[in-house]
Design a protein around this motif. Structure first.
Motif, mmCIF file in Angstrom:
data_model
loop_
_atom_site.group_PDB
_atom_site.id
_atom_site.type_symbol
_atom_site.label_atom_id
_atom_site.label_comp_id
_atom_site.label_asym_id
_atom_site.label_seq_id
_atom_site.Cartn_x
_atom_site.Cartn_y
_atom_site.Cartn_z
ATOM 1 N N VAL A 1 22.069 -48.496 -37.484
ATOM 2 C CA VAL A 1 22.521 -46.943 -36.634
ATOM 3 C C VAL A 1 21.362 -46.509 -36.608
ATOM 4 O O VAL A 1 20.653 -46.019 -37.686
ATOM 5 C CB VAL A 1 23.542 -46.962 -37.949
ATOM 6 N N PRO A 2 21.159 -45.966 -35.152
ATOM 7 C CA PRO A 2 20.477 -45.058 -34.821
ATOM 8 C C PRO A 2 20.400 -43.616 -36.107
ATOM 9 O O PRO A 2 21.275 -43.171 -36.085
ATOM 10 C CB PRO A 2 20.222 -44.529 -33.760
ATOM 11 N N GLN A 3 19.516 -43.005 -36.045
ATOM 12 C CA GLN A 3 19.449 -42.006 -37.089
ATOM 13 C C GLN A 3 19.148 -40.572 -35.494
ATOM 14 O O GLN A 3 17.892 -40.417 -34.992
ATOM 15 C CB GLN A 3 17.941 -41.648 -38.044
ATOM 16 N N VAL A 4 20.121 -39.779 -36.057
ATOM 17 C CA VAL A 4 19.055 -38.393 -34.868
ATOM 18 C C VAL A 4 18.927 -37.350 -35.525
ATOM 19 O O VAL A 4 19.793 -37.154 -36.533
ATOM 20 C CB VAL A 4 20.741 -38.589 -34.028
ATOM 21 N N ARG A 5 18.223 -36.977 -35.389
ATOM 22 C CA ARG A 5 17.816 -36.042 -36.329
ATOM 23 C C ARG A 5 16.839 -34.681 -35.699
ATOM 24 O O ARG A 5 16.151 -34.559 -34.189
ATOM 25 C CB ARG A 5 16.857 -35.804 -37.282
ATOM 26 N N LEU A 6 16.810 -32.961 -35.699
ATOM 27 C CA LEU A 6 16.234 -31.904 -34.866
ATOM 28 C C LEU A 6 15.075 -31.599 -35.561
ATOM 29 O O LEU A 6 15.547 -31.421 -37.180
ATOM 30 C CB LEU A 6 17.244 -31.368 -34.764
ATOM 31 N N LEU A 7 14.055 -31.406 -35.033
ATOM 32 C CA LEU A 7 12.756 -31.402 -36.191
ATOM 33 C C LEU A 7 12.499 -30.723 -35.798
ATOM 34 O O LEU A 7 12.205 -30.302 -34.860
ATOM 35 C CB LEU A 7 12.393 -32.991 -35.940
ATOM 36 N N GLU A 8 11.681 -29.707 -36.219
ATOM 37 C CA GLU A 8 10.373 -29.107 -35.929
ATOM 38 C C GLU A 8 9.130 -30.031 -35.238
ATOM 39 O O GLU A 8 9.024 -31.029 -35.966
ATOM 40 C CB GLU A 8 9.616 -28.229 -36.998
ATOM 41 N N PHE A 9 8.831 -29.223 -34.268
ATOM 42 C CA PHE A 9 7.726 -30.043 -33.559
ATOM 43 C C PHE A 9 6.287 -30.821 -34.352
ATOM 44 O O PHE A 9 5.697 -31.678 -34.535
ATOM 45 C CB PHE A 9 6.297 -29.643 -32.697
ATOM 46 N N SER A 10 6.180 -30.099 -35.483
ATOM 47 C CA SER A 10 5.395 -30.133 -36.514
ATOM 48 C C SER A 10 6.129 -31.340 -37.596
ATOM 49 O O SER A 10 4.946 -32.002 -38.482
ATOM 50 C CB SER A 10 4.976 -29.671 -37.719
ATOM 51 N N GLU A 11 6.657 -31.677 -37.531
ATOM 52 C CA GLU A 11 7.488 -32.908 -38.647
ATOM 53 C C GLU A 11 7.920 -34.092 -37.997
ATOM 54 O O GLU A 11 7.657 -35.132 -38.477
ATOM 55 C CB GLU A 11 9.108 -32.760 -39.177
ATOM 56 N N VAL A 12 7.509 -34.637 -36.633
ATOM 57 C CA VAL A 12 7.973 -35.612 -36.049
ATOM 58 C C VAL A 12 6.858 -36.750 -36.026
ATOM 59 O O VAL A 12 6.972 -37.524 -36.441
ATOM 60 C CB VAL A 12 8.325 -34.863 -34.195
ATOM 61 N N GLY A 13 5.528 -36.292 -36.104
ATOM 62 C CA GLY A 13 4.552 -36.946 -36.141
ATOM 63 C C GLY A 13 4.395 -37.896 -37.747
ATOM 64 O O GLY A 13 4.539 -38.581 -38.413
ATOM 65 N N ALA A 14 5.102 -36.630 -38.566
ATOM 66 C CA ALA A 14 5.050 -37.326 -39.830
ATOM 67 C C ALA A 14 6.237 -38.141 -40.398
ATOM 68 O O ALA A 14 5.760 -39.041 -41.460
ATOM 69 C CB ALA A 14 5.364 -35.874 -40.977
ATOM 70 N N ILE B 1 15.884 -39.415 -32.116
ATOM 71 C CA ILE B 1 16.770 -40.590 -32.184
ATOM 72 C C ILE B 1 15.886 -41.577 -32.524
ATOM 73 O O ILE B 1 14.669 -42.074 -32.054
ATOM 74 C CB ILE B 1 17.594 -40.992 -31.130
ATOM 75 N N GLN B 2 15.588 -42.115 -33.778
ATOM 76 C CA GLN B 2 14.760 -43.020 -34.340
ATOM 77 C C GLN B 2 16.028 -44.453 -34.540
ATOM 78 O O GLN B 2 16.810 -44.327 -35.190
ATOM 79 C CB GLN B 2 14.668 -43.106 -36.262
ATOM 80 N N SER B 3 15.663 -45.836 -34.020
ATOM 81 C CA SER B 3 16.414 -46.603 -33.947
ATOM 82 C C SER B 3 15.225 -48.033 -35.117
ATOM 83 O O SER B 3 14.220 -47.908 -34.299
ATOM 84 C CB SER B 3 16.231 -47.354 -32.238
ATOM 85 N N GLN B 4 15.858 -48.838 -36.044
ATOM 86 C CA GLN B 4 15.327 -49.806 -36.646
ATOM 87 C C GLN B 4 15.676 -50.818 -35.841
ATOM 88 O O GLN B 4 17.364 -51.428 -36.194
ATOM 89 C CB GLN B 4 15.663 -49.708 -37.814
ATOM 90 N N PHE B 5 15.233 -52.014 -35.882
ATOM 91 C CA PHE B 5 15.991 -53.400 -34.813
ATOM 92 C C PHE B 5 14.734 -54.535 -35.406
ATOM 93 O O PHE B 5 13.667 -54.478 -35.821
ATOM 94 C CB PHE B 5 15.645 -53.199 -33.297
ATOM 95 N N TYR B 6 15.220 -55.205 -35.372
ATOM 96 C CA TYR B 6 14.134 -56.617 -36.031
ATOM 97 C C TYR B 6 14.977 -57.828 -35.436
ATOM 98 O O TYR B 6 15.858 -57.967 -35.673
ATOM 99 C CB TYR B 6 14.229 -56.155 -37.223
ATOM 100 N N ASP B 7 13.864 -58.653 -35.800
ATOM 101 C CA ASP B 7 13.819 -60.104 -35.894
ATOM 102 C C ASP B 7 13.648 -60.552 -37.587
ATOM 103 O O ASP B 7 14.344 -60.423 -37.867
ATOM 104 C CB ASP B 7 13.221 -61.074 -35.130
ATOM 105 N N GLU B 8 12.280 -61.535 -37.454
ATOM 106 C CA GLU B 8 12.312 -61.731 -38.359
ATOM 107 C C GLU B 8 10.917 -60.148 -38.745
ATOM 108 O O GLU B 8 10.801 -60.682 -40.143
ATOM 109 C CB GLU B 8 11.240 -62.757 -38.822
ATOM 110 N N VAL B 9 10.602 -59.473 -37.703
ATOM 111 C CA VAL B 9 10.022 -57.954 -38.459
ATOM 112 C C VAL B 9 10.440 -57.180 -38.227
ATOM 113 O O VAL B 9 11.447 -56.798 -37.048
ATOM 114 C CB VAL B 9 8.357 -58.211 -38.086
ATOM 115 N N GLU B 10 10.917 -56.036 -39.014
ATOM 116 C CA GLU B 10 11.368 -54.614 -38.801
ATOM 117 C C GLU B 10 10.229 -53.906 -38.034
ATOM 118 O O GLU B 10 9.454 -53.547 -37.538
ATOM 119 C CB GLU B 10 11.546 -53.538 -40.021
ATOM 120 N N ILE B 11 10.842 -53.397 -36.793
ATOM 121 C CA ILE B 11 10.482 -52.289 -35.917
ATOM 122 C C ILE B 11 11.097 -51.193 -35.512
ATOM 123 O O ILE B 11 12.537 -50.801 -35.529
ATOM 124 C CB ILE B 11 10.588 -52.787 -34.834
ATOM 125 N N ASP B 12 10.195 -50.156 -35.979
ATOM 126 C CA ASP B 12 11.293 -48.366 -35.762
ATOM 127 C C ASP B 12 10.306 -47.998 -34.375
ATOM 128 O O ASP B 12 9.427 -47.988 -34.712
ATOM 129 C CB ASP B 12 10.187 -48.075 -36.605
#
Length: 205
Positions: free
Chosen positions: A44-57, A172-183
């Protein structure tokens, strides 16, 4: 709606964004499965409201090497959308698409970049189609611009564009995967007037 800010984004709107993320990601995974000719699962995708400084982290640090795809959006709403994925994950996708014939290592040749552009086109297109379907708004994306760089450098583009609206960003962060997990990370950047149109179309204002 001109005086609206992202600080006022309601829980209802977050729920709708999450739903758009779910539907969009589902559509994207179906298209990706067909393209890669293998099963692709997602969380399930994660939806977040972030400070710009937090996005890179959130993406593993500002020096994390990533593929970034940027599209301008026109039509009933205007703004842009950005999709980011880590370099090694992007290489995995490209290698699958090219039936294991991608070059060694994490570098990309021109053909591999072209393949990644096509993958990104399908994924971002699915998200925008979901937004268009849910809101009944016409949305036309520009051809995608693809960049391979550090997360901080890629994020400087929406940071400048978004600076006129505020210092927070919808991620919006979506995790999907076949044999490898991809963010995969989506950054939606409608202008303020467009936020109003989206909310109105969904009956939230």
């Amino acid at each position: 709606m001109a005086d609206m800010s992202l600080e006022q984004v309601t829980q209802d709107y977050f729920d709708v964004l999450r739903e758009i993320g779910n539907i969009g990601a589902g559509n994207a995974m179906t298209a990706l499965s067909q393209m890669l000719q293998c099963k692709v699962d997602m969380q399930v995708p994660q939806v977040r409201l972030l400070e710009f400084s937090e996005v890179g982290a959130m993406m593993g640090g500002e020096e994390q090497l990533m593929i970034g795809v940027y599209l301008a959006v026109e039509g009933d709403i205007t703004g842009s959308i950005m999709f980011l994925v880590k370099q090694e994950s992007a290489k995995h996708l490209v290698n699958k698409l090219m039936m294991g014939m991608a070059s060694e290592g994490t570098e990309f040749n021109e053909m591999e970049l072209s393949a990644m552009r096509e993958v990104s086109n399908i994924i971002t297109g699915a998200y925008l189609n979901s937004l268009s379907t849910l809101t009944n708004l016409k949305i036309f994306p520009s051809p995608p611009e693809l960049t391979l760089d550090m997360a901080g450098a890629i994020l400087s583009v929406p940071a400048i564009e978004f600076g006129t609206i505020g210092d927070k960003i919808l991620l919006i962060q979506s995790q999907f995967y076949d044999e490898v997990e991809i963010d995969g990370y989506f950054i939606l950047i409608p202008d303020l007037e467009s936020y109003g149109k989206i909310l109105s179309s969904l009956g939230l204002v």
